[in-house]
Structures are given as C-alpha cells and as structure tokens.
Design a protein around this motif. Structure first.
Motif, PDB file in Angstrom:
ATOM      1  N   VAL A   1       0.882  -1.330   0.045  1.00 13.21           N
ATOM      2  CA  VAL A   1      -0.153  -0.028  -0.092  1.00 13.21           C
ATOM      3  C   VAL A   1       0.940   1.235  -0.083  1.00 13.21           C
ATOM      4  N   ARG A   2       1.943   1.278   0.800  1.00 16.83           N
ATOM      5  CA  ARG A   2       2.583   2.477   0.980  1.00 16.83           C
ATOM      6  C   ARG A   2       3.439   2.667  -0.520  1.00 16.83           C
ATOM      7  N   ARG A   3       3.873   1.456  -1.242  1.00  8.69           N
ATOM      8  CA  ARG A   3       4.523   1.480  -2.469  1.00  8.69           C
ATOM      9  C   ARG A   3       3.655   1.980  -3.390  1.00  8.69           C
ATOM     10  N   THR A   4       2.386   1.507  -3.764  1.00  6.07           N
ATOM     11  CA  THR A   4       1.634   1.622  -4.708  1.00  6.07           C
ATOM     12  C   THR A   4       0.698   2.690  -4.804  1.00  6.07           C
ATOM     13  N   ARG A   5       0.178   2.884  -3.375  1.00  3.13           N
ATOM     14  CA  ARG A   5      -1.050   4.178  -3.119  1.00  3.13           C
ATOM     15  C   ARG A   5      -2.163   3.697  -3.770  1.00  3.13           C
ATOM     16  N   PRO A   6      -2.877   2.590  -3.614  1.00  2.00           N
ATOM     17  CA  PRO A   6      -4.209   2.020  -4.181  1.00  2.00           C
ATOM     18  C   PRO A   6      -5.200   2.744  -3.619  1.00  2.00           C
ATOM     19  N   ASP A   7      -6.510   2.778  -4.323  1.00  2.00           N
ATOM     20  CA  ASP A   7      -7.724   3.227  -3.821  1.00  2.00           C
ATOM     21  C   ASP A   7      -8.419   2.385  -2.773  1.00  2.00           C
ATOM     22  N   VAL A   8      -8.246   1.241  -3.104  1.00  2.00           N
ATOM     23  CA  VAL A   8      -8.869   0.314  -2.218  1.00  2.00           C
ATOM     24  C   VAL A   8      -7.988  -1.049  -2.017  1.00  2.00           C
ATOM     25  N   VAL A   9      -8.096  -1.659  -0.647  1.00  2.00           N
ATOM     26  CA  VAL A   9      -7.370  -2.842  -0.356  1.00  2.00           C
ATOM     27  C   VAL A   9      -8.367  -3.831   0.164  1.00  2.00           C
ATOM     28  N   LEU A  10      -8.295  -5.060  -0.586  1.00  2.00           N
ATOM     29  CA  LEU A  10      -9.048  -6.224  -0.136  1.00  2.00           C
ATOM     30  C   LEU A  10      -8.046  -7.132   0.836  1.00  2.00           C
ATOM     31  N   MET A  11      -8.394  -7.133   1.930  1.00  2.00           N
ATOM     32  CA  MET A  11      -7.707  -7.515   3.194  1.00  2.00           C
ATOM     33  C   MET A  11      -8.254  -8.870   3.859  1.00  2.00           C
ATOM     34  N   ASP A  12      -7.541  -9.830   3.596  1.00  2.00           N
ATOM     35  CA  ASP A  12      -7.788 -11.005   4.344  1.00  2.00           C
ATOM     36  C   ASP A  12      -7.567 -10.889   5.891  1.00  2.00           C
ATOM     37  N   ILE A  13      -8.263 -11.573   6.769  1.00  2.00           N
ATOM     38  CA  ILE A  13      -8.021 -11.159   8.278  1.00  2.00           C
ATOM     39  C   ILE A  13      -7.067 -12.426   8.845  1.00  2.00           C
ATOM     40  N   ARG A  14      -7.060 -13.677   8.776  1.00  2.00           N
ATOM     41  CA  ARG A  14      -6.114 -14.511   8.988  1.00  2.00           C
ATOM     42  C   ARG A  14      -4.948 -14.920   8.060  1.00  2.00           C
ATOM     43  N   MET A  15      -3.857 -14.152   8.425  1.00  2.00           N
ATOM     44  CA  MET A  15      -2.654 -14.401   7.649  1.00  2.00           C
ATOM     45  C   MET A  15      -1.549 -14.536   8.508  1.00  2.00           C
ATOM     46  N   PRO A  16      -0.516 -15.275   7.991  1.00  2.00           N
ATOM     47  CA  PRO A  16       0.574 -15.520   9.104  1.00  2.00           C
ATOM     48  C   PRO A  16       1.224 -14.180   9.343  1.00  2.00           C
ATOM     49  N   GLY A  17       1.928 -14.277  10.485  1.00  2.00           N
ATOM     50  CA  GLY A  17       2.642 -12.994  10.801  1.00  2.00           C
ATOM     51  C   GLY A  17       1.690 -11.965  11.246  1.00  2.00           C
ATOM     52  N   MET A  18       1.698 -10.687  10.588  1.00  2.00           N
ATOM     53  CA  MET A  18       0.806  -9.856  10.793  1.00  2.00           C
ATOM     54  C   MET A  18      -0.523  -9.849  10.316  1.00  2.00           C
ATOM     55  N   ASP A  19      -1.638 -10.098  11.096  1.00  2.00           N
ATOM     56  CA  ASP A  19      -2.880 -10.259  10.328  1.00  2.00           C
ATOM     57  C   ASP A  19      -3.492  -9.101   9.911  1.00  2.00           C
ATOM     58  N   GLY A  20      -4.613  -9.225   9.286  1.00  2.00           N
ATOM     59  CA  GLY A  20      -5.329  -8.444   8.346  1.00  2.00           C
ATOM     60  C   GLY A  20      -5.916  -7.001   9.337  1.00  2.00           C
ATOM     61  N   ILE A  21      -6.344  -7.331  10.419  1.00  2.00           N
ATOM     62  CA  ILE A  21      -6.693  -6.278  11.447  1.00  2.00           C
ATOM     63  C   ILE A  21      -5.623  -5.288  11.591  1.00  2.00           C
ATOM     64  N   GLU A  22      -4.460  -5.722  12.060  1.00  2.00           N
ATOM     65  CA  GLU A  22      -3.317  -4.956  12.295  1.00  2.00           C
ATOM     66  C   GLU A  22      -2.967  -4.334  11.044  1.00  2.00           C
ATOM     67  N   ALA A  23      -2.880  -5.041  10.067  1.00  2.00           N
ATOM     68  CA  ALA A  23      -2.362  -4.389   8.766  1.00  2.00           C
ATOM     69  C   ALA A  23      -3.295  -3.282   8.461  1.00  2.00           C
ATOM     70  N   THR A  24      -4.598  -3.462   8.464  1.00  2.00           N
ATOM     71  CA  THR A  24      -5.684  -2.397   8.371  1.00  2.00           C
ATOM     72  C   THR A  24      -5.294  -1.270   9.067  1.00  2.00           C
ATOM     73  N   ARG A  25      -5.156  -1.384  10.383  1.00  2.00           N
ATOM     74  CA  ARG A  25      -4.918  -0.490  11.300  1.00  2.00           C
ATOM     75  C   ARG A  25      -3.580   0.472  11.074  1.00  2.00           C
ATOM     76  N   ARG A  26      -2.399  -0.232  10.650  1.00  2.00           N
ATOM     77  CA  ARG A  26      -1.450   0.488  10.354  1.00  2.00           C
ATOM     78  C   ARG A  26      -1.430   1.097   9.204  1.00  2.00           C
ATOM     79  N   ILE A  27      -2.305   0.541   8.160  1.00  2.00           N
ATOM     80  CA  ILE A  27      -2.484   1.408   6.923  1.00  2.00           C
ATOM     81  C   ILE A  27      -3.116   2.502   7.027  1.00  2.00           C
TER      82      ILE A  27
END
Length: 238
Positions: A50-76
């Motif tokens: 997201v930081r590299r490509t600056r999209p309009d919308v992100v489709l985000m899965d919740i359960r992913m290894p390492g950082m999950d989708g909730i934390e990724a959403t919060r950071r974005i």
C-alpha cells in the motif's frame, strides 16, 4: 474507466495468504477494469504494498501468518499519508469479534469470501465513492450485538459525542443508522441528494469518522437510535 482518486482507473491491492484466492480476485477485478497494483501474502507485505503503490482500495484477508489483516488495516489507515485509501475485509469467518475489530481499525467494508464477483466489484466501487458496507449476515449480527449491549448496560449519557451536530444533522444520522441510502434519505427528508450528501459529509467531519459504517456504530453506541426503536428500527440488508 475513471474511478480512482485522480480520475484514473480504480486501483486495488489484494492481500491474502492463499495464492489461488489472490489470483481469483485479481481476475475478477481486472475483468471489470480495476487495476491490481500489488498482491500480498501477509499483513506486513500488504502494508508495504500500500505504501509503495498507493491504491484506492485494499482487499484484506483477516487470518494471515505474521501480521494479520486487522493489524495491517490499522497500520495502513493510521498512516498520515493514507488519504482516501479504503479497506474491505474479506474472510471466511462470520464471527462477531472480527467485525468489531475491523470496524475499530477503520475498515470500510466487511464481506465473506463467498461473495459473488458482481457483489465484490460493486463493493469496491461503493467504498471508493465514500460509502461503506457490511454483508447482510454481518449487518444482522451488528444489530443483535447492540441490542444485547443495551439490555445489559444502558448508556448513562444517551447522546454523548453528538452535541456538535445540528438538529437536522441528528435527524440525518438517525435515519442513516437505519440503513437508508442517500436517495431514500432525500425522499424521506424532502431534500435533494446533493444536500443529503453534504449533511453526511458534515456529520462525518464533525464526529471525526471515516465513513457511514462508523457513523452507524456511533449512532447505536450513543443511544441516538436503538434496535427496534426510532426511524425504521433496524439496519436493512443491502
């Protein structure tokens, strides 16, 4: 097709730990003229993409290894440069705590992975236009959650955080929380759609909210509307 923030083609990032899911969603979006700027297999990759490509919308899965989708959403969305980026959470798990974690993180939508291609594309365009959405089953759970909360612990300050709104804005927010569209709000209040959109924009700005989903949550949490109560009494599925 001019749907993006700068009048360009609408752009999206797909984050999911399953390659087949990313490929499938990518094919659906590309076929509808939506550019997939990057794919990510975990939350950390999603944040970087997201930081590299600056999209309009992100489709985000919740359960992913390492950082999950909730934390990724919060950071974005906590990034000062996030601007108008919107996040739609996609999951196979229709569970309450994911809904509230996603909404708290600032997500504009929450859909199950069995969504149809047509609904998925419509959802992306909807959140890009500044609206927000929840899957029908999740909408029902949202109402049930607030109903239980009210029965267990009524608010001592029924209209907290809403003192800055005008009477008309309170009326718009109350009807908005029942699930009415802008067109339906305009018809109900005898206003033009443009005026309704202006009122909603002012409500979001005054309450420091990203979108309609957060406005609905606040309307229930503040006691402005109660399940089965004023206006139409419940969010309608859309």
């Amino acid at each position: 097709m001019a749907d993006g923030v700068n009048g360009d083609r609408l752009r999206a990032v797909i984050a999911d730990d399953q390659a087949l899911v990313r490929t499938g969603f990518g094919m659906i979006l590309t076929a509808d003229g939506i550019e997939v700027t990057a794919e990510a297999a975990d939350g950390a990759e999603a944040v970087a993409a997201v930081r590299r490509t600056r999209p309009d919308v992100v489709l985000m899965d919740i359960r992913m290894p390492g950082m999950d989708g909730i934390e990724a959403t919060r950071r974005i969305l906590a990034d000062d440069t996030a601007g108008e980026i919107r996040v739609i959470i996609l999951t196979t798990y229709d569970l309450d705590h994911y809904v509230y974690a996603a909404l708290t993180a600032g997500a504009s939508g929450f859909l199950l992975k069995d969504v149809t291609p047509e609904h998925l594309v419509a959802a992306i365009r909807l959140v890009r236009s500044g609206d927000a959405l929840l899957a029908p089953t999740i909408t029902r759970r949202l109402i049930e959650r607030f109903a239980r909360r009210e029965e267990a612990a009524p608010s001592a300050d029924p209209h907290r955080d809403l003192s800055g709104l005008t009477p008309r804005e309170l009326e718009v927010l109350r009807l908005l929380a029942t699930g009415l569209s802008n067109a339906e709000l305009a018809e109900r209040l005898f206003l033009s759609p443009t005026t309704v959109k202006t009122h909603i924009g002012r409500i979001l700005s005054k309450l420091d909210l990203r979108d309609r989903v957060q406005a609905v949550v606040l309307a229930y949490e503040s006691g402005l509307i109660t399940p089965g109560g004023t206006a139409d009494g419940a969010l309608r599925d859309s």
